[in-house]
Design a protein around this motif. Structure first.
Motif, PDB file in Angstrom:
ATOM      1  N   ASP A   1     -54.280 -31.284   1.971  1.00 13.29           N
ATOM      2  CA  ASP A   1     -55.237 -30.314   2.328  1.00 13.29           C
ATOM      3  C   ASP A   1     -54.540 -29.035   2.937  1.00 13.29           C
ATOM      4  O   ASP A   1     -54.202 -29.188   4.233  1.00 13.29           O
ATOM      5  CB  ASP A   1     -56.413 -30.784   3.033  1.00 13.29           C
ATOM      6  CG  ASP A   1     -57.475 -29.843   3.058  1.00 13.29           C
ATOM      7  OD1 ASP A   1     -57.375 -28.551   2.884  1.00 13.29           O
ATOM      8  OD2 ASP A   1     -58.795 -30.228   3.716  1.00 13.29           O
ATOM      9  N   SER A   2     -54.407 -27.801   2.294  1.00 16.95           N
ATOM     10  CA  SER A   2     -53.653 -26.818   2.906  1.00 16.95           C
ATOM     11  C   SER A   2     -54.576 -26.000   3.904  1.00 16.95           C
ATOM     12  O   SER A   2     -54.252 -25.209   5.021  1.00 16.95           O
ATOM     13  CB  SER A   2     -53.398 -25.753   1.905  1.00 16.95           C
ATOM     14  OG  SER A   2     -54.623 -25.146   1.218  1.00 16.95           O
ATOM     15  N   LEU A   3     -55.943 -26.410   4.206  1.00 17.81           N
ATOM     16  CA  LEU A   3     -56.887 -25.745   5.056  1.00 17.81           C
ATOM     17  C   LEU A   3     -56.763 -26.945   6.398  1.00 17.81           C
ATOM     18  O   LEU A   3     -57.422 -26.261   7.494  1.00 17.81           O
ATOM     19  CB  LEU A   3     -58.161 -25.912   4.489  1.00 17.81           C
ATOM     20  CG  LEU A   3     -58.365 -24.914   3.473  1.00 17.81           C
ATOM     21  CD1 LEU A   3     -59.987 -25.075   3.086  1.00 17.81           C
ATOM     22  CD2 LEU A   3     -58.033 -23.589   3.774  1.00 17.81           C
ATOM     23  N   HIS A   4     -56.051 -28.092   6.300  1.00 23.29           N
ATOM     24  CA  HIS A   4     -56.129 -28.951   7.618  1.00 23.29           C
ATOM     25  C   HIS A   4     -54.691 -29.011   7.532  1.00 23.29           C
ATOM     26  O   HIS A   4     -54.206 -30.350   7.208  1.00 23.29           O
ATOM     27  CB  HIS A   4     -57.208 -30.031   7.362  1.00 23.29           C
ATOM     28  CG  HIS A   4     -58.479 -29.581   7.515  1.00 23.29           C
ATOM     29  ND1 HIS A   4     -59.177 -29.268   6.231  1.00 23.29           N
ATOM     30  CD2 HIS A   4     -59.268 -29.430   8.466  1.00 23.29           C
ATOM     31  CE1 HIS A   4     -60.442 -28.725   6.678  1.00 23.29           C
ATOM     32  NE2 HIS A   4     -60.448 -28.862   7.930  1.00 23.29           N
ATOM     33  N   MET A   5     -53.642 -28.542   8.121  1.00 21.24           N
ATOM     34  CA  MET A   5     -52.510 -28.655   8.299  1.00 21.24           C
ATOM     35  C   MET A   5     -51.833 -27.770   9.505  1.00 21.24           C
ATOM     36  O   MET A   5     -52.592 -26.832  10.094  1.00 21.24           O
ATOM     37  CB  MET A   5     -51.379 -28.439   7.110  1.00 21.24           C
ATOM     38  CG  MET A   5     -51.345 -26.935   6.757  1.00 21.24           C
ATOM     39  SD  MET A   5     -50.618 -26.621   5.110  1.00 21.24           S
ATOM     40  CE  MET A   5     -50.306 -25.027   5.217  1.00 21.24           C
TER      41      MET A   5
ATOM     42  N   GLY B   1     -48.052 -29.346  -5.921  1.00 18.49           N
ATOM     43  CA  GLY B   1     -49.392 -29.469  -6.423  1.00 18.49           C
ATOM     44  C   GLY B   1     -50.342 -30.354  -5.107  1.00 18.49           C
ATOM     45  O   GLY B   1     -51.130 -31.143  -5.759  1.00 18.49           O
ATOM     46  N   GLY B   2     -49.896 -30.243  -4.009  1.00 20.30           N
ATOM     47  CA  GLY B   2     -50.515 -30.815  -2.854  1.00 20.30           C
ATOM     48  C   GLY B   2     -50.085 -32.400  -2.925  1.00 20.30           C
ATOM     49  O   GLY B   2     -50.849 -33.159  -2.176  1.00 20.30           O
ATOM     50  N   GLN B   3     -48.781 -32.476  -3.258  1.00 22.52           N
ATOM     51  CA  GLN B   3     -48.529 -33.959  -3.214  1.00 22.52           C
ATOM     52  C   GLN B   3     -47.366 -34.179  -2.334  1.00 22.52           C
ATOM     53  O   GLN B   3     -47.099 -35.226  -1.764  1.00 22.52           O
ATOM     54  CB  GLN B   3     -47.907 -34.582  -4.624  1.00 22.52           C
ATOM     55  CG  GLN B   3     -49.096 -34.414  -5.580  1.00 22.52           C
ATOM     56  CD  GLN B   3     -48.359 -34.864  -6.991  1.00 22.52           C
ATOM     57  OE1 GLN B   3     -48.310 -36.124  -7.174  1.00 22.52           O
ATOM     58  NE2 GLN B   3     -48.349 -33.987  -7.829  1.00 22.52           N
ATOM     59  N   ARG B   4     -46.566 -33.218  -1.899  1.00 20.68           N
ATOM     60  CA  ARG B   4     -45.279 -33.130  -0.962  1.00 20.68           C
ATOM     61  C   ARG B   4     -45.411 -32.189   0.450  1.00 20.68           C
ATOM     62  O   ARG B   4     -46.121 -31.239   0.315  1.00 20.68           O
ATOM     63  CB  ARG B   4     -44.200 -32.717  -2.016  1.00 20.68           C
ATOM     64  CG  ARG B   4     -42.876 -32.596  -0.764  1.00 20.68           C
ATOM     65  CD  ARG B   4     -41.617 -32.543  -1.735  1.00 20.68           C
ATOM     66  NE  ARG B   4     -41.376 -33.707  -2.587  1.00 20.68           N
ATOM     67  CZ  ARG B   4     -40.279 -33.710  -3.351  1.00 20.68           C
ATOM     68  NH1 ARG B   4     -39.469 -32.951  -3.486  1.00 20.68           N
ATOM     69  NH2 ARG B   4     -40.313 -34.869  -4.064  1.00 20.68           N
ATOM     70  N   VAL B   5     -44.990 -32.884   1.344  1.00 21.88           N
ATOM     71  CA  VAL B   5     -45.185 -32.234   2.470  1.00 21.88           C
ATOM     72  C   VAL B   5     -43.630 -32.374   3.486  1.00 21.88           C
ATOM     73  O   VAL B   5     -43.043 -33.284   3.323  1.00 21.88           O
ATOM     74  CB  VAL B   5     -46.453 -32.912   3.537  1.00 21.88           C
ATOM     75  CG1 VAL B   5     -45.986 -34.195   4.060  1.00 21.88           C
ATOM     76  CG2 VAL B   5     -46.513 -32.063   4.885  1.00 21.88           C
ATOM     77  N   CYS B   6     -43.404 -31.220   4.112  1.00 17.82           N
ATOM     78  CA  CYS B   6     -42.337 -31.262   4.717  1.00 17.82           C
ATOM     79  C   CYS B   6     -42.438 -30.161   5.810  1.00 17.82           C
ATOM     80  O   CYS B   6     -43.567 -29.525   5.914  1.00 17.82           O
ATOM     81  CB  CYS B   6     -41.049 -30.935   4.056  1.00 17.82           C
ATOM     82  SG  CYS B   6     -41.034 -29.229   3.232  1.00 17.82           S
TER      83      CYS B   6
END
Length: 223
Positions: free
Chosen positions: A30-34, A43-48
């Motif tokens: 969720d790009s609204l809760h980061m 596509g909202g599957q990877r975070v760094c």
């Protein structure tokens, strides 16, 4: 940050990435809760980057399961959190609103170590870990051996939650470090720092979920 972002986006040279899904899953990071310095791609599957991100759907069904692939090591944490948690922290379980397995071998909640995973002695013929379980009054600890190892690059961490216990799985095997007394509406939580790259797997799991557990379902009211 630039080096992390480059690896986060390219990623293909690290370990095989999550398979491309033909039908988009409405559940994703969720790009609204980061956190302010978190980067979400693929596509909202990877975070760094640096900080925490939550999933966009709560775990409301009886038995929920998701996986996280450790694409690249660094400082990381995986678990559950409410939307009240501090998203700019890089360690999980540091407040009353998160319950997480951390890359330093700790399982934490409210800045209390519930478990501490330590490598077995070098001369040990096994790859078991010593798990230190903290007592409620923090004055005593007891140590037990479990058949688990700390995750490394390329490993898959499974997360199962049934509203009674939070359990972690390493490459399909229960790590036997259950976390109880979780309160509130919780979401998948992933923390990164120091070059860590994590992929969330929300369907087409790498390992079969425990009996009765299913992928995170979205409530109709959220669609």
């Amino acid at each position: 940050m630039f080096c992390c972002l480059k690896g986060c986006i390219n990623g293909f040279t690290l370990t095989p990435s999550v398979p491309i899904r033909l039908k988009e899953n409405p559940v994703q990071l969720d790009s609204l809760h980061m956190g302010h310095e978190v980067v979400i791609v693929k596509g909202g599957q990877r975070v760094c980057g640096s900080g925490c991100t939550l999933g966009n759907a709560p775990l409301v069904q009886n038995k929920s399961y998701f996986e996280v692939k450790l694409q690249q090591g660094g400082v990381w944490a995986v678990g559950l959190a409410t939307r009240d948690t501090d998203l700019n922290r890089v360690h999980g379980g540091m407040d009353k609103d998160s319950w997480c397995l951390n890359s330093d071998g700790t399982v934490r909640h409210d800045n209390v170590e519930l478990y501490h995973l330590s490598p077995a002695p070098r001369d040990s013929p096994t790859k078991e870990l010593l798990v230190t379980t903290a007592s409620p009054n923090h004055n005593e600890t007891e140590v037990e051996k479990v058949s688990a190892v700390m995750p490394g690059d390329g490993d898959v961490i499974g997360v199962g939650y049934d509203h009674v216990e939070l359990n972690f799985f390493l490459n399909g095997k229960n790590m036997e470090i259950p976390v109880r007394n979780i309160k509130g509406t919780v979401y998948p939580a992933m923390y990164v720092d120091d070059g860590a790259i994590l992929d969330i797997i929300l369907d087409n799991f790498r390992y079969p979920p425990p009996a009765g557990y299913e992928k995170i379902m979205v409530e109709q009211s959220l669609l």
